[in-house]
Every structure is written in structure tokens, then in C-alpha cells.
Motif scaffolding. Structure first.
Motif, PDB file in Angstrom:
ATOM      1  N   LYS A 304       0.833  -1.201   0.000  1.00  0.00           N
ATOM      2  CA  LYS A 304       0.000   0.000   0.000  1.00  0.00           C
ATOM      3  C   LYS A 304       0.864   1.246   0.000  1.00  0.00           C
ATOM      4  O   LYS A 304       0.615   2.201  -0.748  1.00  0.00           O
ATOM      5  CB  LYS A 304      -0.876  -0.032   1.261  1.00  0.00           C
ATOM      6  N   ILE A 305       1.914   1.209   0.829  1.00  0.00           N
ATOM      7  CA  ILE A 305       2.761   2.396   0.906  1.00  0.00           C
ATOM      8  C   ILE A 305       3.454   2.638  -0.428  1.00  0.00           C
ATOM      9  O   ILE A 305       3.552   3.771  -0.905  1.00  0.00           O
ATOM     10  CB  ILE A 305       3.786   2.246   2.047  1.00  0.00           C
ATOM     11  N   ARG A 306       3.908   1.552  -1.050  1.00  0.00           N
ATOM     12  CA  ARG A 306       4.577   1.732  -2.344  1.00  0.00           C
ATOM     13  C   ARG A 306       3.617   2.347  -3.357  1.00  0.00           C
ATOM     14  O   ARG A 306       3.976   3.242  -4.127  1.00  0.00           O
ATOM     15  CB  ARG A 306       5.105   0.404  -2.864  1.00  0.00           C
ATOM     16  N   GLU A 307       2.375   1.853  -3.334  1.00  0.00           N
ATOM     17  CA  GLU A 307       1.388   2.408  -4.276  1.00  0.00           C
ATOM     18  C   GLU A 307       1.181   3.881  -4.025  1.00  0.00           C
ATOM     19  O   GLU A 307       1.117   4.685  -4.956  1.00  0.00           O
ATOM     20  CB  GLU A 307       0.040   1.721  -4.086  1.00  0.00           C
ATOM     21  N   GLU A 308       1.061   4.214  -2.745  1.00  0.00           N
ATOM     22  CA  GLU A 308       0.784   5.626  -2.450  1.00  0.00           C
ATOM     23  C   GLU A 308       1.958   6.503  -2.800  1.00  0.00           C
ATOM     24  O   GLU A 308       1.786   7.622  -3.277  1.00  0.00           O
ATOM     25  CB  GLU A 308       0.407   5.780  -0.971  1.00  0.00           C
ATOM     26  N   ILE A 309       3.149   5.993  -2.580  1.00  0.00           N
ATOM     27  CA  ILE A 309       4.327   6.779  -2.957  1.00  0.00           C
ATOM     28  C   ILE A 309       4.285   7.076  -4.447  1.00  0.00           C
ATOM     29  O   ILE A 309       4.545   8.196  -4.903  1.00  0.00           O
ATOM     30  CB  ILE A 309       5.621   6.022  -2.584  1.00  0.00           C
ATOM     31  N   GLU A 310       3.910   6.077  -5.198  1.00  0.00           N
ATOM     32  CA  GLU A 310       3.852   6.278  -6.633  1.00  0.00           C
ATOM     33  C   GLU A 310       2.721   7.247  -6.983  1.00  0.00           C
ATOM     34  O   GLU A 310       2.877   8.148  -7.805  1.00  0.00           O
ATOM     35  CB  GLU A 310       3.590   4.919  -7.275  1.00  0.00           C
ATOM     36  N   ARG A 311       1.619   7.086  -6.328  1.00  0.00           N
ATOM     37  CA  ARG A 311       0.443   7.899  -6.679  1.00  0.00           C
ATOM     38  C   ARG A 311       0.696   9.374  -6.404  1.00  0.00           C
ATOM     39  O   ARG A 311       0.315  10.235  -7.179  1.00  0.00           O
ATOM     40  CB  ARG A 311      -0.770   7.433  -5.879  1.00  0.00           C
ATOM     41  N   PHE A 312       1.358   9.643  -5.270  1.00  0.00           N
ATOM     42  CA  PHE A 312       1.574  11.049  -4.937  1.00  0.00           C
ATOM     43  C   PHE A 312       2.807  11.627  -5.612  1.00  0.00           C
ATOM     44  O   PHE A 312       3.138  12.787  -5.394  1.00  0.00           O
ATOM     45  CB  PHE A 312       1.706  11.216  -3.423  1.00  0.00           C
ATOM     46  N   GLY A 313       3.494  10.815  -6.373  1.00  0.00           N
ATOM     47  CA  GLY A 313       4.666  11.331  -7.087  1.00  0.00           C
ATOM     48  C   GLY A 313       5.829  11.643  -6.172  1.00  0.00           C
ATOM     49  O   GLY A 313       6.576  12.588  -6.411  1.00  0.00           O
ATOM     50  N   ILE A 314       6.003  10.847  -5.141  1.00  0.00           N
ATOM     51  CA  ILE A 314       7.116  11.086  -4.234  1.00  0.00           C
ATOM     52  C   ILE A 314       8.338  10.349  -4.758  1.00  0.00           C
ATOM     53  O   ILE A 314       8.272   9.175  -5.086  1.00  0.00           O
ATOM     54  CB  ILE A 314       6.779  10.563  -2.818  1.00  0.00           C
ATOM     55  N   LYS A 315       9.432  11.066  -4.802  1.00  0.00           N
ATOM     56  CA  LYS A 315      10.624  10.437  -5.370  1.00  0.00           C
ATOM     57  C   LYS A 315      11.549  10.003  -4.231  1.00  0.00           C
ATOM     58  O   LYS A 315      12.404  10.765  -3.799  1.00  0.00           O
ATOM     59  CB  LYS A 315      11.365  11.424  -6.283  1.00  0.00           C
ATOM     60  N   VAL A 316      11.356   8.805  -3.789  1.00  0.00           N
ATOM     61  CA  VAL A 316      12.261   8.311  -2.758  1.00  0.00           C
ATOM     62  C   VAL A 316      13.575   7.910  -3.409  1.00  0.00           C
ATOM     63  O   VAL A 316      13.693   7.917  -4.634  1.00  0.00           O
ATOM     64  CB  VAL A 316      11.654   7.112  -2.000  1.00  0.00           C
ATOM     65  N   TYR A 317      14.548   7.545  -2.571  1.00  0.00           N
ATOM     66  CA  TYR A 317      15.851   7.174  -3.085  1.00  0.00           C
ATOM     67  C   TYR A 317      15.749   5.918  -3.939  1.00  0.00           C
ATOM     68  O   TYR A 317      15.209   4.910  -3.514  1.00  0.00           O
ATOM     69  CB  TYR A 317      16.815   6.946  -1.915  1.00  0.00           C
ATOM     70  N   GLN A 318      16.265   6.007  -5.148  1.00  0.00           N
ATOM     71  CA  GLN A 318      16.217   4.867  -6.063  1.00  0.00           C
ATOM     72  C   GLN A 318      17.544   4.150  -6.027  1.00  0.00           C
ATOM     73  O   GLN A 318      18.581   4.778  -6.198  1.00  0.00           O
ATOM     74  CB  GLN A 318      15.996   5.368  -7.494  1.00  0.00           C
ATOM     75  N   PHE A 319      17.488   2.875  -5.847  1.00  0.00           N
ATOM     76  CA  PHE A 319      18.737   2.119  -5.903  1.00  0.00           C
ATOM     77  C   PHE A 319      19.224   2.086  -7.340  1.00  0.00           C
ATOM     78  O   PHE A 319      18.434   1.866  -8.249  1.00  0.00           O
ATOM     79  CB  PHE A 319      18.525   0.706  -5.393  1.00  0.00           C
ATOM     80  N   PRO A 320      20.518   2.260  -7.533  1.00  0.00           N
ATOM     81  CA  PRO A 320      20.999   2.234  -8.917  1.00  0.00           C
ATOM     82  C   PRO A 320      20.839   0.852  -9.495  1.00  0.00           C
ATOM     83  O   PRO A 320      20.993  -0.150  -8.800  1.00  0.00           O
ATOM     84  CB  PRO A 320      22.472   2.616  -8.785  1.00  0.00           C
ATOM     85  N   ASP A 321      20.545   0.808 -10.778  1.00  0.00           N
ATOM     86  CA  ASP A 321      20.401  -0.482 -11.434  1.00  0.00           C
ATOM     87  C   ASP A 321      21.754  -1.143 -11.528  1.00  0.00           C
ATOM     88  O   ASP A 321      22.749  -0.494 -11.813  1.00  0.00           O
ATOM     89  CB  ASP A 321      19.838  -0.298 -12.843  1.00  0.00           C
ATOM     90  N   CYS A 322      21.746  -2.442 -11.309  1.00  0.00           N
ATOM     91  CA  CYS A 322      23.040  -3.114 -11.394  1.00  0.00           C
ATOM     92  C   CYS A 322      23.374  -3.353 -12.855  1.00  0.00           C
ATOM     93  O   CYS A 322      22.503  -3.404 -13.715  1.00  0.00           O
ATOM     94  CB  CYS A 322      23.039  -4.412 -10.621  1.00  0.00           C
ATOM     95  N   ASP A 323      24.671  -3.500 -13.114  1.00  0.00           N
ATOM     96  CA  ASP A 323      25.110  -3.676 -14.504  1.00  0.00           C
ATOM     97  C   ASP A 323      24.603  -4.983 -15.068  1.00  0.00           C
ATOM     98  O   ASP A 323      24.357  -5.935 -14.349  1.00  0.00           O
ATOM     99  CB  ASP A 323      26.642  -3.700 -14.572  1.00  0.00           C
ATOM    100  N   SER A 324      24.525  -5.014 -16.380  1.00  0.00           N
ATOM    101  CA  SER A 324      24.021  -6.224 -17.006  1.00  0.00           C
ATOM    102  C   SER A 324      25.008  -7.373 -16.892  1.00  0.00           C
ATOM    103  O   SER A 324      24.648  -8.514 -17.059  1.00  0.00           O
ATOM    104  CB  SER A 324      23.716  -5.951 -18.472  1.00  0.00           C
TER     105      SER A 324
END
Lengths: 437, 359
Positions: A304-324
């Protein structure tokens, strides 16, 4: 510049620190060197690093050349052993792993050739660069500023103590109810130096007591936002100044925001706070006191929290994508990390006996909650992420994104001010002209 | 603003290992993983290194570059190899990305053909100084942009290798003039070129004379005494300073010596092995430049020389060239520049020689 004094006060004498560093580095190098000998002669050496860290990337190319050991100074600049050498000093030479048993003698002299212990003709030696950088970092030490925010009673102080194995808040006095009515949001800083295996970390914890505790909490995030901006501004001034030798970096690298487990997802205050701060600091949402929830409840809340974060447009810290080119294990780990937001954590200041071991935990009549048990909560994941794998990235994002945004805004607003001033002047002048008789 | 109450640092700041954690648990936080993180980041980003070689033609500068980086650099692209001497001093830069054991290095070599070759060599150092300052200026411009790049490309010269001809006597007036000017702007590493024309004793005498010349004229070559950070650095750097300038020999051909293929020069009286410490000091130069002090060279360039340049620029312009004067410049005179003033160094000359003997 005597940094050791500035950091540790008088607690650690300089020679002990130096010895500690040397010890650590020598140990590390011996292990690496032995590994190198084992694997040589191979063309490419892909080692697993020593299993001293958890969750760090398994595939790290460890360049361990056999070239003279960086930390044994004597070997590098040993003068040639001329027969009439008058050097009285004794130099001990590190034994090269591949002893040149069949080292030929050059016809040009009766002297022993320099023991360049690499057989690889193409070897230049700049593969030691990471080690050179490494050595400087160990000397300098690291620093990290962590902010904790959330209502009182969500276990922030306990969590900080558990994370860094300190007792920063040992002598804390909890305010009584009457005192709390008068309280406003404050910003407090605690600094502590932690040293492990010769590596020093200066940790600063920024706390926000009083946040969300009043009856009317309108704009209670303002002091926090202003504090963060103040640190940016301070750094900006220092960086643009003339003497840049000892800039103190007080910028907040990460903000742990505690979400109450008793609500139904995010509350309006949570949303407002995160939206006010997500452009200024890396926000890592935490689901506090997770031992009040059963596993399915935790899952539900997280989703639920993840959905709400997305819905309200909150930009939490994004983990960098790991290399291929990382291996599957690491990718899975990375994926699991991304899906654990918000981290459901439990903190504890007490040690209890569980399953024959002494662990940090909470003792209930119905069982014992172990803080460091991955099955019980995400504490281990949080600590791994925060300290062992992503600390540098958090600092980089702060430096390269948040600070740069602030700086650009600052410059632009100053430019606008200057332009406004310029535009006002001619008008003022003409007024004067008209006004004069 | 809200008061920032700074709680007293708790006395539980932990002592170095072995230690007793506060709750008797043998846990550990895992801070040294930071080093791994740094390493990974460094290896991903790669490294940069810019080196400049200065000296009269025929002293073996281009060959030396080749010897340093071996077959990582193609012979044909090394500036100056086999090309006729130009009439005026022209600087040529060539960039290569070389890789070793997963570490990528972007190497830029700047050659200076025509230096000191004219009849009148007055002010022949100006183009070189101009080039170095231009690189600093470029970096400064990038740094004051509003939207800066994440990683500012670093073209500043990290190290200037100056080749002294093997006369056997002492430093020439041209050398002294050049070194005096350049040591204040860039890290200069001094080498005696073509040292195979000197015997070991002659080399030692030459070296001592050059060291004496340097002290008399207050020329501070790398590694500079004033930047030694701690006791270990001091010891190591003192040993290096004792052997400056290195007597080097460069070679680009391989010969068979007792079954091994070595880089060297073949003469009728023997083969001079470049990597043999008994023959020449090339390994010392290589170790200094690449294996142990590369990062230090870059750090001193960034923290000292570049900062000095920046301070001068800010002071002389009072506003930065591009911005509208938005920076709060402290008009007070800048902190003491990092390079020691000549008078101070001169005073310490006698003390220095005493210090050196201690180590």
C-alpha cells in the motif's frame, strides 16, 4: 593538516592509528598476494573479494600486482646494491612470491639485476591505482550524515543505536506531556567517530525531535527543509570561496523517514513531508516498529505504501540499477532490495538470550524478536544497504543531484536579483530627473 | 533560525579494535565495505593522467614515454618520434585509453618538440606555461558553470618530466630559468636523460651538484617537502628526494639477455637493460610516476596548484568571468598560497640538508 587530531580528540594516539592502518593493509595485501600467487599464471584474474562484507558485489576484479608492495616503503626505493655502497641502513626486502631462482646475470655488470618480480612484459603497473586511492581514503577516513525523521515514539533513537552499535542516546531524557505541549520542532546533531579495522567513519546523526507531535502540525517540515538548505548554502559558500582547503561537508546524505505501522499506509503528514523534501535529500522510507505486525500485514502495508508513494509522485531514493554483466545472484539480491521498500525494521537496545546465543532483541511473553534475523525484519537489509553497499552512492546522489540542483537554483535566483536591481536603477534615475525643477 | 543544539560527543566513541561493543555483542557494522564501494566506483569511472615531457630534442623524451607505457601506446602515435625538429616550440598532445587488469587509464602525453633548440631560447617556457594555465582555466570554467557536469574532464597537467642533458657538470642557465618558473605551477619530476653516457660515479657527482643547484635557487621539485602529510610519507619521500634526479635510459627495442627478452640498448660493450636497477634508475622513475605516486601527483595538482591558480584568477577579476558577480568573494587576501615563498625556503636550506641526513 593533522586530521587525526581533529577527528578523535585525544582518544586515539596517532601512532596507534597508523599502526592499525598498516596492520589492516598488510593483512589485506598478504591475502591478496597469496591469492595472486595461487592464480598466477592466468591471464585475467577475477577474484572473489575476501568474505568480510556481506552483500557487496561478488565480482570485483582485485588487481594485486606482484610489483613492490606499496606499504613496505623500503622495498621500492632500495638503492642498488653496489659493492662500494656506503649505505649503512639495512633494508629488508619483501620476498617476491615467484623467487627468481633462475635469474640470469646481465653481462654488463657483475651486479644482481633489480628484482622486478613481474614476468609479464606488458605490465606497466597502474593497476595499483585503486590501491593508491584506497590508501588515501583510509588515511582520511569517511564521513556520513544521516537524518532521522518521524513522530516520537516510533523507535528512531533505538534504531540508530542498533544500526551503528553505539549508544548515542544513552542519557536521553524523554519529555513529559506538559513539556511536549510547548515543544517546537528542533534540529539536533550528534556526532560520533566509529572505527573498524582501521577505517574511520565520522557519523553525524541529525534528529528532529518534536516533528509531528503538536496539535497543529502545519508546515512542521519547514525547519527540516531549512536546515538542509542551510547546509547546502554553507557548502556552496565554502566551495566558491577562496580558501577551499578544509571544507566541512555537513550536507545531509540520507533521511530515514519513519512511517507509523498503526495507520493505513501513508498519512497526510507523511505525504507532505516527503514531498517537501524529496528534491533536497535522499529519502529512505522505514516502516517502524514492525514487530506489531504479522508478516502478511507487513506485506500488505508495504504494498500500500509503495502504491501511495507512486500515486503522490514522491521520489524516494532509487537504488541504482546493477550492470548487465553482474551475476544472477547479485541481480536477485538487487531486485529483492528494491522490493523491500519501505524497510520494515525493529530496533533494540537490549541483548537477550535466544536459541543459545546472545542477540539484540525484544523479549515478549510469546517469543523473542531478533533484530538481526532476516526472517523477523528488514533490519539487516537496511544496514547492509546503508553502510555496506550504498553509502557511497547516497553521497554521490546528494553531491551530484540534490546539491547541484540547489546550486543552480541559487545562482539563478541571484542572477534574477541582480538583473532586477539593474532594471530598477534607470527608472529611479528618470524619476529623479523628472522630480528636479 | 532554529537553534542547532549540538549534544556533547558521547564518550562512547569507540576505541580502535579490539574493542568491547556497548552491549557485549560481537557484531560489527561493516564500515570497511566503504573502501570496496570506492574501489568499484573508481574502477567504473576510470582514471585520468596527463603527463608532459620537456627537454631538448634528442634527449629521448618520446622513447621514454614509450618505455614507460610499453606497448600500450602505439609507436606511431607518440608525438615527436622520428619527426623533424620544428622551428618553434609547438606542443602536441596525444590521448590514449589503456587498460590493465580491469583498470582503465586515460593517458594524455604532451610533447614539446622544439624546446630549447633555437639560438635564442629566451622565454621558450612561455608556451608551456601558457598551455598549463590554459588547462587550469578550462577546468575553472567548467567548475563555475551553472549546470556542471557530473565529472569534469580533467586535462590539467599532473606531472611534467624535465629532461636534463647528461653534461656531467651542473644545471644550465636554461634549466634553472625554466625550473624556477615551472615548479610553482606544476609538479616537476627531474630526470637525467641518456644516462648511459655517464659512469656510476659521474652520475653521483652530477646528481649531487644538481641537488645543490636546486637548493641554491630554491627550486622545489616533486615530491615537495612541504606536502608530506605524515611521518610515513616523509620517510618515503625523503628517500626519493635523495635520488632525484633519476638517471634514466629509455629504449624501444628488445634484446635477448640470458634467455630473457628485455628492453635495452645494444652496444658493442654490452647491453644496457632499462629495467635493471644496476644499470639505470628507470624502474625508480616508473614506480614513482605510475605505481605509487600517481594519485598523489593528481591530488597535489588539484589541491595546490589548481587552487593557487584559482585564487589568483578570482583575486584579479573580483568577479568570475562568466557569472554576474553572484559569488560572495571574501575580499580579504587569500590564505597563504601553498608553495613556500622563496625567502622562507632559502632560510631552511641548511636545515633541510640536515634533515635529509637523518633519514
Amino acid at each position: 593538516m593533522d586530521r587525526s587530531r581533529g577527528w578523535q580528540g585525544s582518544s586515539v594516539p596517532e601512532d596507534r592509528t597508523e599502526a592499525g592502518i598498516k596492520h589492516f593493509l598488510e593483512d589485506m595485501d598478504d591475502a591478496g598476494l597469496n591469492k595472486f600467487v595461487k592464480d598466477f599464471p592466468g591471464s585475467e584474474n577475477c577474484h572473489q573479494p575476501e568474505a568480510k562484507t556481506w552483500g557487496s558485489r561478488p565480482q570485483v576484479l582485485e588487481p594485486r600486482p606482484q610489483a613492490p608492495d606499496l606499504y613496505q616503503d623500503d622495498l621500492e626505493f632500495r638503492p642498488p646494491s653496489w659493492p662500494q655502497a656506503s649505505d649503512s641502513q639495512q633494508y629488508c626486502s619483501a620476498s617476491a612470491p615467484l623467487s627468481p631462482s633462475a635469474r640470469p646475470r646481465s653481462p654488463w655488470g657483475k651486479l644482481d639485476p633489480y628484482d622486478s618480480s613481474e614476468d609479464d612484459k606488458e605490465y606497466v603497473g597502474f593497476a595499483t591505482l585503486p590501491n593508491q586511492v584506497h590508501r588515501k581514503s583510509v588515511k582520511k577516513g569517511f564521513d556520513f550524515t544521516l537524518m532521522v525523521a518521524g513522530e516520537s515514539g516510533l523507535g528512531k533513537s533505538t534504531l540508530v543505536n542498533s544500526l551503528f552499535l553505539t549508544d548515542l542516546y544513552r542519557d536521553r531524557k524523554l519529555l513529559s506531556a506538559e513539556e511536549r505541549i510547548m515543544q517546537t520542532v528542533e534540529i539536533t546533531k550528534h556526532a560520533v567517530d566509529i572505527e573498524e579495522k582501521g577505517v574511520r567513519l565520522r557519523l553525524t546523526i541529525v534528529d528532529t525531535p518534536g516533528f509531528g507531535d503538536a496539535v497543529n502540525n502545519t508546515e512542521c517540515w519547514k525547519p527540516v527543509a531549512e536546515y538542509i538548505d542551510q547546509q547546502f548554502e554553507q557548502y556552496f559558500r565554502d566551495e566558491s570561496g577562496l580558501n577551499r582547503k578544509n571544507i566541512q561537508d555537513n550536507r545531509v546524505h540520507c533521511c530515514l523517514y519513519f512511517i507509523s505501522p498503526f495507520g493505513h499506509g501513508l498519512r497526510p503528514l507523511d505525504v507532505e513531508f516527503m514531498k517537501a523534501l524529496h528534491q533536497r535529500v535522499n529519502i529512505v522510507p522505514i516502516l517502524a516498529k514492525a514487530d506489531t505486525l504479522t508478516p502478511p500485514e507487513v506485506e500488505r502495508k508495504k504494498r500500500k505504501i509503495r502504491e501511495e508513494i507512486e500515486r503522490f509522485g514522491i521520489k524516494v531514493y532509487q537504488f541504482p540499477d546493477c550492470d548487465s554483466d553482474e551475476d544472477e545472484d547479485f541481480k536477485l539480491q538487487d531486485q529483492a532490495l528494491k522490493e523491500s521498500i519501505p524497510f520494515a525494521v525493529i530496533g533494540s537496545n537490549t541483548v537477550v538470550e535466544a536459541r543459545g546465543r546472545r542477540v539484540r532483541g525484544r523479549l515478549y511473553p510469546w517469543g523473542i524478536v531478533e533484530v538481526e534475523n532476516p526472517g523477523h525484519c528488514d533490519f539487516v537489509k537496511l544496514r547492509t544497504m546503508l553502510v555496506r553497499t550504498h553509502m557511497q552512492d547516497l553521497k554521490d546522489v546528494t553531491r551530484e543531484t540534490h546539491y547541484e540542483n540547489y546550486r543552480a537554483q541559487c545562482i539563478q535566483s541571484m542572477t534574477r536579483l541582480v538583473v532586477k536591481e539593474r532594471n530598477r536603477k534607470p527608472w529611479a534615475q528618470s524619476k529623479q530627473v523628472l522630480g528636479s525643477p | 533560525m532554529d537553534p542547532m543544539r549540538r549534544s556533547p560527543s558521547p564518550c562512547s566513541s569507540r576505541p580502535s579494535s579490539p574493542r568491547t561493543p556497548p552491549c557485549e555483542m560481537l557484531g560489527y557494522v561493516g564500515i570497511e565495505a566503504m573502501l570496496d564501494q570506492l574501489k568499484i566506483k573508481a574502477m567504473k569511472m576510470g582514471f585520468e593522467f596527463n603527463i608532459m615531457v620537456v627537454g631538448q630534442s634528442g634527449l629521448g623524451k618520446s622513447t621514454m614515454v614509450y618505455t614507460l607505457f610499453k606497448s600500450k601506446m602505439w609507436k606511431s602515435t607518440i608525438p615527436g618520434l622520428g619527426m623533424p625538429t620544428p622551428q618553434t616550440l609547438k606542443l602536441q598532445s596525444v590521448t590514449h585509453v589503456i587498460e590493465e587488469k580491469g583498470v582503465k587509464l586515460k593517458l594524455t602525453v604532451t610533447d614539446t618538440p622544439g624546446f630549447g633548440d633555437q639560438i635564442n631560447n629566451d622565454k621558450c617556457w612561455d608556451p608551456i606555461l601558457g598551455y598549463i594555465k590554459e588547462q587550469y582555466e578550462r577546468y575553472l570554467q567548467e567548475e563555475i558553470l551553472i549546470t556542471r557536469q557530473r565529472h569534469i574532464p580533467d586535462t590539467r597537467v599532473h606531472c611534467c618530466v624535465y629532461f636534463v642533458p647528461p653534461t656531467g657538470h651542473c644545471l644550465r642557465p636554461l634549466d634553472i630559468e625554466f625550473l624556477q618558473r615551472l615548479c610553482r605551477t606544476v609538479n616537476v619530476v627531474l630526470v637525467i636523460a641518456r644516462a648511459d653516457s655517464l659512469t656510476i660515479e659521474e652520475r653521483e657527482t652530477f646528481r649531487r651538484r644538481i641537488q645543490h643547484n636546486l637548493r641554491t635557487h630554491c627550486i622545489d621539485v616533486y615530491p615537495q617537502k612541504c606536502f608530506d602529510e605524515d611521518i610515513n610519507d616523509r620517510i618515503l619521500n625523503s628517500k626519493i628526494r635523495d635520488r632525484i634526479p633519476f638517471a634514466v635510459v629509455g629504449a624501444d627495442q628488445e634484446h635477448l639477455v640470458n634467455g630473457r627478452c628485455v628492453l635495452g640498448r645494444k652496444t658493442k660493450w654490452g647491453i644496457i637493460e632499462v629495467e635493471n636497477l644496476a644499470h639505470c634508475e628507470f624502474p625508480l622513475l616508473r614506480d614513482l610516476l605510475i605505481r605509487s605516486h600517481l594519485q598523489d601527483l593528481k591530488d597535489i595538482t588539484h589541491n595546490v596548484h589548481y587552487e593557487n591558480y584559482r585564487v589568483c584568477r578570482l583575486n584579479e577579476s573580483h568577479l568570475l568571468p562568466r557569472g554576474p558577480g553572484w559569488v560572495n568573494l571574501t575580499q580579504a587576501p587569500a590564505g597563504p598560497p601553498a608553495t613556500p615563498r622563496p625567502s622562507k625556503v632559502r632560510h631552511q636550506v641548511q636545515d633541510d640538508s640536515k634533515d635529509d641526513e637523518e633519514y
